[in-house]
Write a protein that holds these residues in place. Structure first.
Motif, PDB file in Angstrom:
ATOM      1  N   GLU A 142       0.822  -1.213   0.000  1.00 13.73           N
ATOM      2  CA  GLU A 142       0.000   0.000   0.000  1.00 13.73           C
ATOM      3  C   GLU A 142       0.853   1.258   0.000  1.00 13.73           C
ATOM      4  O   GLU A 142       0.506   2.248  -0.665  1.00 13.73           O
ATOM      5  N   THR A 143       1.966   1.247   0.721  1.00 15.24           N
ATOM      6  CA  THR A 143       2.853   2.421   0.748  1.00 15.24           C
ATOM      7  C   THR A 143       3.462   2.674  -0.621  1.00 15.24           C
ATOM      8  O   THR A 143       3.623   3.824  -1.042  1.00 15.24           O
ATOM      9  N   ALA A 144       3.803   1.605  -1.333  1.00 14.03           N
ATOM     10  CA  ALA A 144       4.389   1.741  -2.671  1.00 14.03           C
ATOM     11  C   ALA A 144       3.333   2.012  -3.735  1.00 14.03           C
ATOM     12  O   ALA A 144       3.676   2.332  -4.879  1.00 14.03           O
ATOM     13  N   GLY A 145       2.058   1.881  -3.382  1.00 11.19           N
ATOM     14  CA  GLY A 145       0.991   2.113  -4.353  1.00 11.19           C
ATOM     15  C   GLY A 145       0.945   1.081  -5.451  1.00 11.19           C
ATOM     16  O   GLY A 145       0.581   1.386  -6.603  1.00 11.19           O
ATOM     17  N   VAL A 146       1.293  -0.164  -5.120  1.00  7.31           N
ATOM     18  CA  VAL A 146       1.341  -1.225  -6.132  1.00  7.31           C
ATOM     19  C   VAL A 146      -0.055  -1.496  -6.684  1.00  7.31           C
ATOM     20  O   VAL A 146      -1.028  -1.595  -5.932  1.00  7.31           O
ATOM     21  N   ARG A 147      -0.129  -1.619  -7.982  1.00 11.93           N
ATOM     22  CA  ARG A 147      -1.378  -1.985  -8.633  1.00 11.93           C
ATOM     23  C   ARG A 147      -1.087  -2.984  -9.752  1.00 11.93           C
ATOM     24  O   ARG A 147       0.069  -3.323 -10.024  1.00 11.93           O
ATOM     25  N   ALA A 148      -2.128  -3.456 -10.392  1.00 10.85           N
ATOM     26  CA  ALA A 148      -1.989  -4.466 -11.441  1.00 10.85           C
ATOM     27  C   ALA A 148      -1.016  -3.993 -12.515  1.00 10.85           C
ATOM     28  O   ALA A 148      -1.062  -2.837 -12.947  1.00 10.85           O
ATOM     29  N   GLY A 149      -0.133  -4.892 -12.910  1.00  9.98           N
ATOM     30  CA  GLY A 149       0.829  -4.574 -13.954  1.00  9.98           C
ATOM     31  C   GLY A 149       2.168  -4.088 -13.443  1.00  9.98           C
ATOM     32  O   GLY A 149       3.127  -3.975 -14.220  1.00  9.98           O
ATOM     33  N   TYR A 150       2.280  -3.788 -12.154  1.00 14.34           N
ATOM     34  CA  TYR A 150       3.557  -3.339 -11.595  1.00 14.34           C
ATOM     35  C   TYR A 150       4.566  -4.496 -11.602  1.00 14.34           C
ATOM     36  O   TYR A 150       4.201  -5.663 -11.411  1.00 14.34           O
ATOM     37  N   ASP A 151       5.828  -4.147 -11.813  1.00  6.45           N
ATOM     38  CA  ASP A 151       6.929  -5.098 -11.674  1.00  6.45           C
ATOM     39  C   ASP A 151       7.562  -4.870 -10.305  1.00  6.45           C
ATOM     40  O   ASP A 151       8.026  -3.762 -10.000  1.00  6.45           O
ATOM     41  N   VAL A 152       7.579  -5.923  -9.475  1.00  3.47           N
ATOM     42  CA  VAL A 152       8.072  -5.795  -8.103  1.00  3.47           C
ATOM     43  C   VAL A 152       9.085  -6.893  -7.812  1.00  3.47           C
ATOM     44  O   VAL A 152       8.860  -8.062  -8.156  1.00  3.47           O
ATOM     45  N   LEU A 153      10.188  -6.524  -7.166  1.00  8.66           N
ATOM     46  CA  LEU A 153      11.176  -7.492  -6.706  1.00  8.66           C
ATOM     47  C   LEU A 153      11.072  -7.611  -5.197  1.00  8.66           C
ATOM     48  O   LEU A 153      11.025  -6.598  -4.484  1.00  8.66           O
ATOM     49  N   VAL A 154      11.036  -8.852  -4.692  1.00 11.87           N
ATOM     50  CA  VAL A 154      10.992  -9.118  -3.252  1.00 11.87           C
ATOM     51  C   VAL A 154      12.281  -9.819  -2.863  1.00 11.87           C
ATOM     52  O   VAL A 154      12.537 -10.958  -3.283  1.00 11.87           O
ATOM     53  N   TYR A 155      13.102  -9.144  -2.073  1.00 17.25           N
ATOM     54  CA  TYR A 155      14.339  -9.741  -1.552  1.00 17.25           C
ATOM     55  C   TYR A 155      14.039 -10.328  -0.180  1.00 17.25           C
ATOM     56  O   TYR A 155      13.544  -9.642   0.704  1.00 17.25           O
ATOM     57  N   GLY A 156      14.348 -11.621  -0.012  1.00 21.17           N
ATOM     58  CA  GLY A 156      13.998 -12.304   1.228  1.00 21.17           C
ATOM     59  C   GLY A 156      12.601 -12.880   1.127  1.00 21.17           C
ATOM     60  O   GLY A 156      11.770 -12.697   2.025  1.00 21.17           O
ATOM     61  N   ALA A 157      12.350 -13.607   0.042  1.00 15.93           N
ATOM     62  CA  ALA A 157      10.987 -14.049  -0.267  1.00 15.93           C
ATOM     63  C   ALA A 157      10.552 -15.270   0.528  1.00 15.93           C
ATOM     64  O   ALA A 157       9.423 -15.731   0.351  1.00 15.93           O
ATOM     65  N   GLU A 208      19.213  -7.689 -14.660  1.00 17.83           N
ATOM     66  CA  GLU A 208      19.061  -6.897 -15.880  1.00 17.83           C
ATOM     67  C   GLU A 208      17.698  -6.222 -15.974  1.00 17.83           C
ATOM     68  O   GLU A 208      17.515  -5.308 -16.783  1.00 17.83           O
ATOM     69  N   GLN A 209      16.737  -6.651 -15.174  1.00 21.13           N
ATOM     70  CA  GLN A 209      15.414  -6.044 -15.214  1.00 21.13           C
ATOM     71  C   GLN A 209      15.342  -4.826 -14.305  1.00 21.13           C
ATOM     72  O   GLN A 209      16.184  -4.622 -13.429  1.00 21.13           O
ATOM     73  N   SER A 210      14.323  -4.010 -14.532  1.00 17.98           N
ATOM     74  CA  SER A 210      14.082  -2.862 -13.658  1.00 17.98           C
ATOM     75  C   SER A 210      12.665  -2.976 -13.102  1.00 17.98           C
ATOM     76  O   SER A 210      11.794  -3.628 -13.699  1.00 17.98           O
ATOM     77  N   TYR A 211      12.439  -2.311 -11.957  1.00 17.95           N
ATOM     78  CA  TYR A 211      11.218  -2.552 -11.191  1.00 17.95           C
ATOM     79  C   TYR A 211      10.554  -1.257 -10.734  1.00 17.95           C
ATOM     80  O   TYR A 211      11.218  -0.251 -10.469  1.00 17.95           O
ATOM     81  N   ASP A 212       9.230  -1.340 -10.622  1.00 17.50           N
ATOM     82  CA  ASP A 212       8.476  -0.222 -10.049  1.00 17.50           C
ATOM     83  C   ASP A 212       8.696  -0.136  -8.542  1.00 17.50           C
ATOM     84  O   ASP A 212       8.610   0.952  -7.951  1.00 17.50           O
ATOM     85  N   ALA A 213       8.971  -1.278  -7.919  1.00 15.06           N
ATOM     86  CA  ALA A 213       9.213  -1.296  -6.478  1.00 15.06           C
ATOM     87  C   ALA A 213      10.147  -2.443  -6.136  1.00 15.06           C
ATOM     88  O   ALA A 213      10.081  -3.521  -6.746  1.00 15.06           O
ATOM     89  N   VAL A 214      11.014  -2.193  -5.164  1.00 13.76           N
ATOM     90  CA  VAL A 214      11.878  -3.232  -4.595  1.00 13.76           C
ATOM     91  C   VAL A 214      11.574  -3.307  -3.106  1.00 13.76           C
ATOM     92  O   VAL A 214      11.670  -2.302  -2.399  1.00 13.76           O
ATOM     93  N   PHE A 215      11.198  -4.499  -2.637  1.00 15.62           N
ATOM     94  CA  PHE A 215      10.921  -4.723  -1.228  1.00 15.62           C
ATOM     95  C   PHE A 215      12.065  -5.535  -0.634  1.00 15.62           C
ATOM     96  O   PHE A 215      12.296  -6.675  -1.043  1.00 15.62           O
ATOM     97  N   ASP A 216      12.765  -4.972   0.338  1.00 14.94           N
ATOM     98  CA  ASP A 216      13.738  -5.743   1.108  1.00 14.94           C
ATOM     99  C   ASP A 216      13.008  -6.241   2.350  1.00 14.94           C
ATOM    100  O   ASP A 216      12.856  -5.525   3.327  1.00 14.94           O
ATOM    101  N   ALA A 217      12.560  -7.479   2.302  1.00 12.47           N
ATOM    102  CA  ALA A 217      11.727  -8.025   3.373  1.00 12.47           C
ATOM    103  C   ALA A 217      12.531  -8.550   4.553  1.00 12.47           C
ATOM    104  O   ALA A 217      11.941  -8.969   5.547  1.00 12.47           O
ATOM    105  N   VAL A 218      13.851  -8.524   4.451  1.00 15.86           N
ATOM    106  CA  VAL A 218      14.699  -9.013   5.547  1.00 15.86           C
ATOM    107  C   VAL A 218      15.640  -7.935   6.078  1.00 15.86           C
ATOM    108  O   VAL A 218      16.390  -8.165   7.017  1.00 15.86           O
ATOM    109  N   GLY A 219      15.618  -6.757   5.477  1.00 16.98           N
ATOM    110  CA  GLY A 219      16.431  -5.652   5.972  1.00 16.98           C
ATOM    111  C   GLY A 219      17.924  -5.866   5.846  1.00 16.98           C
ATOM    112  O   GLY A 219      18.711  -5.368   6.658  1.00 16.98           O
ATOM    113  N   LYS A 220      18.358  -6.591   4.796  1.00 19.75           N
ATOM    114  CA  LYS A 220      19.780  -6.904   4.649  1.00 19.75           C
ATOM    115  C   LYS A 220      20.432  -6.214   3.463  1.00 19.75           C
ATOM    116  O   LYS A 220      21.590  -6.480   3.147  1.00 19.75           O
TER     117      LYS A 220
END
Length: 322
Positions: A142-157, A208-220
């Protein structure tokens, strides 16, 4: 009742299981017989008082709340005279950060708090870990405003937050790239990730890809390392303050410049939040990942395991076996 208590801050060994008085309930409260709870990063932070400023909330010299625990699932044992939302015998689950108390056989909760009836078709142990990691993940989204079609990377999945984030992002219609180690590639794919990066064989920050949002879910990681992954107006979010607490400073600075930003999620707690997770669990769109289960008498071992940083999803504490 039996409860896991801590009378001072410190390592897992400060926790001991003892007999304490049952909690009392007011007119607007329900008494829950706890069947299952969890040990998570939030519990560890409050128990150890790290970072130190937590003591401003929990007590400077010693903890004001002896019984920790944020998540729970159980049965309503009694209800106050003014309770209309729940009845004795209801199977419920919820989140209780601040008041805590879920590491015990009984818990008093206000009927208007972050509590809801359980989804059908799941056990207490399966639903107990359905709020802590998930509500942080939802806050990211919600903070990132993610909606359908966004490219998101989750580190610590594979953690409690990351595994929930992958599933909740897919529910929002995002395209998800998940970062984890070799042993858990299939697990993360099964959660719905469109693409998986094995961080043990390649540096995910050089993707090589780029993202609308990157989530570091482990804080590392850091914004500095992940900045190149972001699209020109992409957003970086972390579950941690960062090595120099920069993740609460950069959200004040980066909006001054057009381009990539850092945002710091502030999760919301409430009944609506728990009810939304109940619906997602019931429809199968979200399932909390469980790593290990411990009985209440072995909660110190659970704390030790969580603090290794190697847990996959959630660690459940069984108080009444399913």
């Amino acid at each position: 009742m039996k409860a896991a208590v801590h009378d001072r801050y410190g390592p897992p060994e400060v926790v001991r299981v003892v007999e304490v008085d049952d909690p009392s309930i007011g007119d607007q409260d329900v008494l829950v017989r706890v069947h299952a709870t969890t040990v998570n990063r939030t519990d560890c932070g409050y128990r150890s008082a790290k970072p130190f400023f937590i003591r401003l909330i929990t007590g400077l010299a010693k903890p004001r709340r002896r019984v920790l625990g944020t998540e729970y699932a159980g049965v309503v044992e009694a209800a106050g005279a003014g309770v209309t939302a729940f009845t004795v015998g209801d199977r419920v689950f919820g989140y209780n950060e601040g008041a805590f108390g879920t590491h015990a056989e009984y818990l008093s909760v206000p009927q208007g708090g972050a509590i809801a009836t359980m989804p059908t078709g799941v056990t207490f142990e399966e639903v107990a870990p359905g709020t802590e990691g998930a509500h942080y993940a939802l806050s990211f989204i919600e903070t990132a405003g993610v909606r359908a079609g966004y490219d998101v990377l989750v580190y610590g999945a594979t953690g409690a937050i990351g595994s929930a984030a992958v599933q909740l992002l897919k529910h929002r219609g995002a395209t998800v790239t998940a970062v984890c180690e070799t042993a858990h590639l299939e697990l993360v794919k099964g959660l719905g990730a469109d693409r998986v990066v094995d961080y043990t064989t390649r540096d995910f920050t050089k993707d090589e890809q780029s993202y609308d949002a990157v989530f570091d879910a482990v804080g590392k990681s850091t914004f500095g390392r992940c900045r190149r992954l972001l699209k020109p107006r992409g957003v970086y979010l972390s579950s941690d303050l960062g090595p120099w607490w920069q993740n609460i400073l950069l959200p004040l600075v980066t909006p001054l410049f057009r381009g990539r930003k850092v945002k710091f999620p502030l999760p919301k707690q409430g009944q609506d939040m728990v009810q939304s997770f109940r619906d997602l669990i019931e429809t199968g769109e979200f399932r909390p990942v469980i790593d290990r289960r411990y009985p209440l008498d072995q909660i110190v071992d659970a704390y030790r395991y969580v603090e290794t940083g190697r847990k996959i999803g959630n660690v459940v504490i069984t108080i009444v076996p399913d």
